[in-house]
Design a protein around this motif. Sequence first.
Motif, mmCIF file in Angstrom:
data_model
loop_
_atom_site.group_PDB
_atom_site.id
_atom_site.type_symbol
_atom_site.label_atom_id
_atom_site.label_comp_id
_atom_site.label_asym_id
_atom_site.label_seq_id
_atom_site.Cartn_x
_atom_site.Cartn_y
_atom_site.Cartn_z
ATOM 1 N N VAL A 44 -53.707 -35.476 -81.953
ATOM 2 C CA VAL A 44 -52.945 -34.659 -81.017
ATOM 3 C C VAL A 44 -52.729 -33.270 -81.607
ATOM 4 C CG1 VAL A 44 -50.767 -34.387 -79.817
ATOM 5 C CG2 VAL A 44 -51.798 -36.629 -79.983
ATOM 6 N N ALA A 45 -53.062 -32.268 -80.840
ATOM 7 C CA ALA A 45 -52.890 -30.897 -81.313
ATOM 8 C C ALA A 45 -51.658 -30.292 -80.686
ATOM 9 C CB ALA A 45 -54.118 -30.059 -80.936
ATOM 10 N N ALA A 46 -50.913 -29.518 -81.442
ATOM 11 C CA ALA A 46 -49.737 -28.851 -80.910
ATOM 12 C C ALA A 46 -50.167 -27.724 -79.991
ATOM 13 C CB ALA A 46 -48.902 -28.283 -82.054
ATOM 14 N N PRO A 47 -49.471 -27.527 -78.882
ATOM 15 C CA PRO A 47 -49.816 -26.434 -77.983
ATOM 16 C C PRO A 47 -49.557 -25.093 -78.643
ATOM 17 C CG PRO A 47 -47.747 -27.440 -77.335
ATOM 18 C CD PRO A 47 -48.313 -28.295 -78.426
ATOM 19 N N ALA A 48 -50.303 -24.104 -78.222
ATOM 20 C CA ALA A 48 -50.135 -22.783 -78.814
ATOM 21 C C ALA A 48 -48.761 -22.227 -78.520
ATOM 22 C CB ALA A 48 -51.207 -21.834 -78.260
ATOM 23 N N ALA A 49 -48.193 -22.595 -77.398
ATOM 24 C CA ALA A 49 -46.845 -22.164 -77.042
ATOM 25 C C ALA A 49 -46.142 -23.335 -76.395
ATOM 26 C CB ALA A 49 -46.893 -20.975 -76.067
ATOM 27 N N PRO A 50 -44.811 -23.424 -76.488
ATOM 28 C CA PRO A 50 -44.093 -24.515 -75.840
ATOM 29 C C PRO A 50 -44.399 -24.546 -74.358
ATOM 30 C CG PRO A 50 -42.651 -23.315 -77.326
ATOM 31 C CD PRO A 50 -43.914 -22.530 -77.232
ATOM 32 N N PRO A 51 -44.532 -25.733 -73.748
ATOM 33 C CA PRO A 51 -44.896 -25.829 -72.344
ATOM 34 C C PRO A 51 -44.009 -25.030 -71.430
ATOM 35 C CG PRO A 51 -44.970 -27.984 -73.387
ATOM 36 C CD PRO A 51 -44.401 -27.025 -74.377
ATOM 37 N N LEU A 79 -44.906 -33.914 -66.909
ATOM 38 C CA LEU A 79 -43.763 -33.191 -67.466
ATOM 39 C C LEU A 79 -43.237 -33.879 -68.725
ATOM 40 C CD1 LEU A 79 -41.597 -32.067 -64.412
ATOM 41 C CD2 LEU A 79 -43.227 -30.742 -65.744
ATOM 42 N N LEU A 80 -43.163 -35.210 -68.689
ATOM 43 C CA LEU A 80 -42.701 -35.940 -69.867
ATOM 44 C C LEU A 80 -43.662 -35.760 -71.030
ATOM 45 C CD1 LEU A 80 -40.647 -37.948 -71.091
ATOM 46 C CD2 LEU A 80 -42.148 -39.786 -70.274
ATOM 47 N N ARG A 124 -36.848 -33.631 -71.000
ATOM 48 C CA ARG A 124 -36.985 -33.206 -72.396
ATOM 49 C C ARG A 124 -35.995 -33.903 -73.328
ATOM 50 N NH1 ARG A 124 -38.460 -30.385 -76.502
ATOM 51 N NH2 ARG A 124 -36.994 -29.172 -77.721
ATOM 52 N N PRO A 125 -34.710 -34.087 -72.944
ATOM 53 C CA PRO A 125 -33.808 -34.816 -73.851
ATOM 54 C C PRO A 125 -34.281 -36.234 -74.147
ATOM 55 C CG PRO A 125 -32.549 -33.629 -72.195
ATOM 56 C CD PRO A 125 -33.988 -33.546 -71.776
ATOM 57 N N LEU A 126 -34.938 -36.871 -73.183
ATOM 58 C CA LEU A 126 -35.463 -38.209 -73.430
ATOM 59 C C LEU A 126 -36.519 -38.184 -74.529
ATOM 60 C CD1 LEU A 126 -35.716 -39.509 -69.773
ATOM 61 C CD2 LEU A 126 -34.360 -40.535 -71.589
ATOM 62 N N ALA A 127 -37.394 -37.175 -74.497
ATOM 63 C CA ALA A 127 -38.418 -37.058 -75.536
ATOM 64 C C ALA A 127 -37.795 -36.707 -76.878
ATOM 65 C CB ALA A 127 -39.450 -36.003 -75.130
ATOM 66 N N ALA A 128 -36.846 -35.771 -76.872
ATOM 67 C CA ALA A 128 -36.226 -35.336 -78.125
ATOM 68 C C ALA A 128 -35.413 -36.454 -78.764
ATOM 69 C CB ALA A 128 -35.351 -34.112 -77.862
ATOM 70 N N LEU A 129 -34.628 -37.156 -77.967
ATOM 71 C CA LEU A 129 -33.815 -38.244 -78.503
ATOM 72 C C LEU A 129 -34.682 -39.404 -78.960
ATOM 73 C CD1 LEU A 129 -30.928 -38.156 -75.885
ATOM 74 C CD2 LEU A 129 -30.680 -37.744 -78.349
ATOM 75 N N VAL A 161 -41.978 -31.581 -78.468
ATOM 76 C CA VAL A 161 -41.139 -32.204 -79.498
ATOM 77 C C VAL A 161 -41.972 -32.554 -80.719
ATOM 78 C CG1 VAL A 161 -39.812 -34.294 -80.032
ATOM 79 C CG2 VAL A 161 -39.384 -33.064 -77.902
ATOM 80 N N ARG A 162 -43.171 -33.063 -80.496
ATOM 81 C CA ARG A 162 -44.067 -33.376 -81.609
ATOM 82 C C ARG A 162 -44.355 -32.141 -82.444
ATOM 83 N NH1 ARG A 162 -48.997 -31.874 -83.345
ATOM 84 N NH2 ARG A 162 -50.061 -33.419 -84.620
ATOM 85 N N HIS A 163 -44.589 -31.028 -81.765
ATOM 86 C CA HIS A 163 -44.871 -29.770 -82.453
ATOM 87 C C HIS A 163 -43.646 -29.299 -83.238
ATOM 88 C CE1 HIS A 163 -46.350 -25.772 -83.273
ATOM 89 N NE2 HIS A 163 -45.433 -25.207 -82.510
ATOM 90 N N GLU A 164 -42.490 -29.344 -82.614
ATOM 91 C CA GLU A 164 -41.259 -28.874 -83.266
ATOM 92 C C GLU A 164 -40.893 -29.727 -84.484
ATOM 93 O OE1 GLU A 164 -39.158 -27.156 -79.178
ATOM 94 O OE2 GLU A 164 -38.512 -29.056 -80.049
ATOM 95 N N ARG A 165 -41.094 -31.019 -84.383
ATOM 96 C CA ARG A 165 -40.718 -31.923 -85.473
ATOM 97 C C ARG A 165 -41.868 -32.171 -86.443
ATOM 98 N NH1 ARG A 165 -35.732 -34.703 -84.237
ATOM 99 N NH2 ARG A 165 -36.197 -36.078 -85.984
ATOM 100 N N GLN A 166 -43.054 -31.607 -86.120
ATOM 101 C CA GLN A 166 -44.240 -31.758 -86.961
ATOM 102 C C GLN A 166 -44.532 -33.236 -87.242
ATOM 103 O OE1 GLN A 166 -43.471 -29.225 -90.405
ATOM 104 N NE2 GLN A 166 -44.024 -27.386 -89.259
ATOM 105 N N LEU A 167 -44.587 -34.010 -86.173
ATOM 106 C CA LEU A 167 -44.826 -35.439 -86.312
ATOM 107 C C LEU A 167 -46.262 -35.719 -86.742
ATOM 108 C CD1 LEU A 167 -43.042 -36.866 -83.132
ATOM 109 C CD2 LEU A 167 -42.087 -36.460 -85.419
ATOM 110 N N ASP A 168 -46.422 -36.698 -87.613
ATOM 111 C CA ASP A 168 -47.758 -37.112 -88.009
ATOM 112 C C ASP A 168 -48.313 -38.081 -86.969
ATOM 113 O OD1 ASP A 168 -46.389 -39.480 -88.437
ATOM 114 O OD2 ASP A 168 -46.520 -39.390 -90.629
ATOM 115 N N GLY A 169 -49.527 -38.571 -87.227
ATOM 116 C CA GLY A 169 -50.173 -39.454 -86.268
ATOM 117 C C GLY A 169 -49.393 -40.725 -86.015
ATOM 118 N N LEU A 170 -48.819 -41.305 -87.052
ATOM 119 C CA LEU A 170 -48.045 -42.539 -86.899
ATOM 120 C C LEU A 170 -46.875 -42.329 -85.958
ATOM 121 C CD1 LEU A 170 -47.290 -45.457 -87.720
ATOM 122 C CD2 LEU A 170 -46.016 -44.467 -89.650
#
Length: 208
Positions: free
Chosen positions: A28-35, A175-176, A52-57, A183-192
């Motif tokens: 998964v690649a982070a978008p160049a800019a937030p959606p 949208l979700l 968005r809060p559902l994804a962030a939480l 959120v993945r981009h902001e938190r720099q989540l790895d593949g796992l």
Amino acid sequence: MQLTTSLRSALVAGAAATALFTGAAGAVAAPAAPPAAAGAPVSGHSPYGQLRPLAALSAERLATGDLVAAAKWGTGGPVDDPAREREVLRAVADQARELGADPAVTVRIFRDHFEGSKVVQRGLHRAWEADPGRAPTERPDLGEVRKEINRINGELVRAIAGSPYARSAPYCAPLLTAAAVQVRHERQLDGLHTGALARSLRSVCDAG
């Protein structure tokens, strides 16, 4: 139904993000800019603002999976904890009723969150078994970790209760996904953790 400019922009971004987020988790690649950057500032009353809060939480809850994995590491105990799951499901169903939300929907979403957390825990245990040098050297207090999980659970129930329109809308999935990719981009989540986030959110848009 006529879409607003900001919603249309978010849908376009979400459709593009879906191809990324639902593919191989590690790729998964982070978008160049937030959606949401393509339109007006995100409102908490907008469909994207509700999702968005559902994804962030969900990502925040998954982060506690690292601590749970460390607490269980080396104990010989299983990742699965049916008694704890039943306790949580009773609590979130009761809270959903108090908020006027559907307890069955809330329970279904939380079951997915349990599975997402297990993805993290099992993945970390496999990694630590393969490379013991990466294993934790201290064991967190599981009781304290669960206090934090309970706090996040409460916020998640409120986010679920506050988003029935967005979750049942035909554009919920893109949208979700856009929110999850951001959120993945902001938190720099790895593949796992990216794969676990996708698993945690699986039924959000199927639970009207």
